[in-house]
Scaffold this motif. Sequence first.
Motif, mmCIF file in Angstrom:
data_model
loop_
_atom_site.group_PDB
_atom_site.id
_atom_site.type_symbol
_atom_site.label_atom_id
_atom_site.label_comp_id
_atom_site.label_asym_id
_atom_site.label_seq_id
_atom_site.Cartn_x
_atom_site.Cartn_y
_atom_site.Cartn_z
ATOM 1 N N GLU A 10 -5.349 13.226 0.061
ATOM 2 C CA GLU A 10 -4.222 12.365 0.457
ATOM 3 C C GLU A 10 -4.741 11.172 1.255
ATOM 4 N N ASN A 11 -5.706 11.457 2.150
ATOM 5 C CA ASN A 11 -6.284 10.354 2.934
ATOM 6 C C ASN A 11 -7.020 9.373 2.035
ATOM 7 N N LYS B 229 0.443 4.090 -2.676
ATOM 8 C CA LYS B 229 0.156 5.447 -2.217
ATOM 9 C C LYS B 229 1.192 6.422 -2.783
ATOM 10 N N LYS C 179 0.829 -1.214 0.000
ATOM 11 C CA LYS C 179 0.000 0.000 0.000
ATOM 12 C C LYS C 179 0.858 1.257 0.000
ATOM 13 N N GLU C 180 2.024 1.191 0.612
ATOM 14 C CA GLU C 180 2.918 2.346 0.607
ATOM 15 C C GLU C 180 3.387 2.652 -0.803
ATOM 16 N N GLU D 58 -4.599 7.241 0.436
ATOM 17 C CA GLU D 58 -4.076 6.255 1.387
ATOM 18 C C GLU D 58 -5.070 5.104 1.572
#
Lengths: 754, 258
Positions: A296-297, A267, A263-264, A300
């Motif tokens: 941004e959230n 993102k 996920k990083e 994420e």
Amino acid sequence: MKILLSRLATFLVVIGTINFPLGADPKAEAKRMLTLRAAAEKARTFLQESTEVNEKQNEAVSTMLSKEMLKHVEKFRSKKDGQGPSKDLLADWRLKDLEKSVDGIWEWAKEQSPLPVNRVDVIKRATKNWAKDAQAKVGQFAEKSMTAVYDKARRLAADEQLRSLKQKLSYPSKDDLNKRISGLVGGNKNRWTPLNSTDFEKLDGWLKTVVGNAGPVFEELNQEVAKMSSNLRLEVGSQYQTQYKSIQQILEKNGFPKELITKEQLKAHTLNLLRKNTPENLAAKPPRYGVFLAMENLVENAAAHWEAKRMEIFAKARADWLPMTDQLEQAIRGDLVRHAPLKDSLEVLTEKFLPSANEKLASLYGGKQWANYFKEALAKQEVLRKNATGLFRRALSERIKPIREKIAGEQFAAHFSMLNDKVFPEESIVVHFFEKGKKSVTDFKELADGLNFPVSERSSIIEETRMLAGDQANRALVPALSSMHKQVGFVRELEKSKIDQLKVEVEQGRPFSEILKEWEKEWDSLWSGAKPKVPERWRSKFNHTQKELSKTVRQLYEGMQNTPQSTPTDTVAVKEDELGEEQEDTPNESVPVENEQPEQEENKEKPEQESLQGMCEELKLYLGLADGVFAFSDSPDGKCRMLFGTPDGVGAFSVKFDPQQVEAAANQISESLKEPLGLVLDGNARMGVNRILQLFKGEDQGSEIKMLFKVSTPAVRHQMSILVRQQVEKAIEAWAKKSGRKAPDLIWQDDVEL
Amino acid sequence: MSGRAGGSTNLQGLDDLIRGKKKNSFTLSPNDALVQIALPLVLILAIITRLMVIEYTEAMRNKGPRVLEMWKQQLILRMDTVMNDWEKRAELGAFPDFSRVQWKGAFPTDARFKALCERAQEMDNRKILEDDIYNQALAYAPPIEDEESASFFVPMYDPGAKYQPEKADEIPEEFVINEERRAYAMRHIADRVSKWKEQVEGLQWAAVAQCADKMPLNAEGESPDKLSTQLTRVASEMSKRGYPLMNSVVEEYGKLDE
């Protein structure tokens, strides 16, 4: 030096005055007078002319007024309230204009006259009372000019204020805006769907305060100001949507590069793209806010979603991380009891194989670099874990399906093959289910009981086997039970239709065998009409039907032979409020239960409570056997007692009667039964759905009420059962009519000790 | 105390001298100097100058010969007689100043002033008036009953004049008017007419001032942006009432027909 010069000038004037005395020149004086006259006429003309603003003045006056309005917006905010101050301003303007004109005239006069001209002289000559006349004129001017000037001035002022507002419009800071937009996301912190334009409408209230900081505004601008705030909202919404659109394909269509799996990584990739497409310029008007925190959230959250989803896609495409079929079969066969229900089996297998499957999946998906990451993520990350577990269970469910079907086939063949026989079901089995009031088998236990299947082996029979057996059993049992219900039903019809005739025949001393033959004949007649609708296998008369017919006739016959002459019945009842019915506080005239002394009024309540408790205890004996129980027993005084109620105590009451007076007793019971029976029916209707376990979903079950007629006294004969049953049937019909519910089928079980 | 103070001032002066400081020996302030010295001086100078001008004027007036020539005496006698008569008929002597004019409301009510105004109109064309006076003077013959006066008058002859005596050639050369003598006569007449005119104009301007002061303002709506209009209006109102103003007054701001 300056002072010296001024003194010198003063003296020169003095000298001049000595040589050329003022006022001595009549020509100069005449010119002064002519000038005064001309100036006065000019002033008067100016005062008299233009009582309202002319076209030339309109522009200037409107501009002046609009400027004043802008200086004091609060006073002029409302169009109505601004009229008073506007008139004052117009009057003031006009007065100043007049004074200015008089000054101009005076200046002109001074130039024209060789002698000094006083301003006061000009004014005095123009009008008798300049101050009063001027005031009156300017008031008139203000009044008449309002129409021409006021609206225009307001328009000018409003336009100017709007322009100014737009220029000074303070945009919210990035931090404030971020907080507000993040607030719109609400409680769902894992949301990764974008906000829509409607969501941004919630910012209107706050944006109005941002725009409204400029102070009071003219009422004409209220809409404009509102529009400004909505424009601001649209701008913010537009920037948000633009940001989302720049990454929409990636987020919605899984447009990430294939090699990104954590996920990083997802993102970082998305945010890079987003920031590249979203330049920030907070100094611009409106400002370009850059990437919103909420966006941004969202990225994420989307990254977390796609981390799990992409892994799921991978897992779906592969099977090498799942346990092998033989492993699963071995596990199931190794503990059939635990694996009997499919749900339990899935739980057990998941518990056993999931950790290793997850580990394998993590290795396969993450490779060497990310194997540990995904192993940990599958253990700790809720979404990932749930997804993987769900996927595993679905895959497992598919995998074990053939295994379990295979086992079910084996178990059926081993234990329930008789269900496939043509002779199944034997009449004894049919009678077993018939006596339980069943129209089909709804529960494996019932079936197992009916088949006398050993209890010890039942737990290892898996769910699929039970279903198979149930289906197979019902295939033959349902028509058989239907046929038996119809056959016994005709016996009951005969009871009703022939009882009066039977009384006469008994009195006339007709032999029992003859009577029975006649009843059999009539039954045959009835059955022959119904037979064609019954499957051929079940058209012949059941032995059980013959027994029921014979038993019924004999009981009625014997009962009528032994009936003595009527004696008064002795009725005993229980207070209704103790039976669950609400009752007003009126003295209860009903007689308490047996062994009670009516004269002991002080102790009246206690024995009643005890008797009710006693009845409830007694009724518990029939728990599970029926919905309602009629329990008959002997009473010490030679009479009989009937106890009615449900095994859990609802509607319980008792009644005493003389067993020799069958009809009178039946009527007495019927009267006492009306309300308690209603309670039982209501309770039964409420619990109807829960009471019927539809394990075998093959047949539609109607609602039914089972009544047990338990007789433990030789004084009560079968005739009593028939009479009471008729009363109960009538009561059920009345209840159904009153409550608007469907009348349940009455299943009447006689347990008369003959 | 004052002695000590004076001594202190002297010591201060010595001290300033030793230190080379500039000493202000003039103790009066510029204002004091102006009021106490310059202004009285200027006033004295102005009075002296005025007195000198008066003296010079008087001297110039008495510069001519004390005994006039005969033709001049005769001519002046005749001209003054005619002009005195004109003055008398014009009632000029009745109005040494404007306060003598009788007045009511915005306009005069004075028959003599009316006569003066009418008579003064002759001055609108001075050349004719002056020629007329000159010719009347040449032709003047005293009344027969006034024998005493008649003895003073001697016939005079001007070949260039309009009036021609019956026996011109009998008139002695001494009483014949040539160009030079005529010019003298005309100057004499002009001087007196000028004085008349000045006096009448003064009276009429004063009348204009009074009328302008007292007359009601014009009706609304008019735009009197020229003083000439005001003057014309006053002149017209006066003329209507029999007080015509001289052209030199009425046309102060330009000719009427311009």
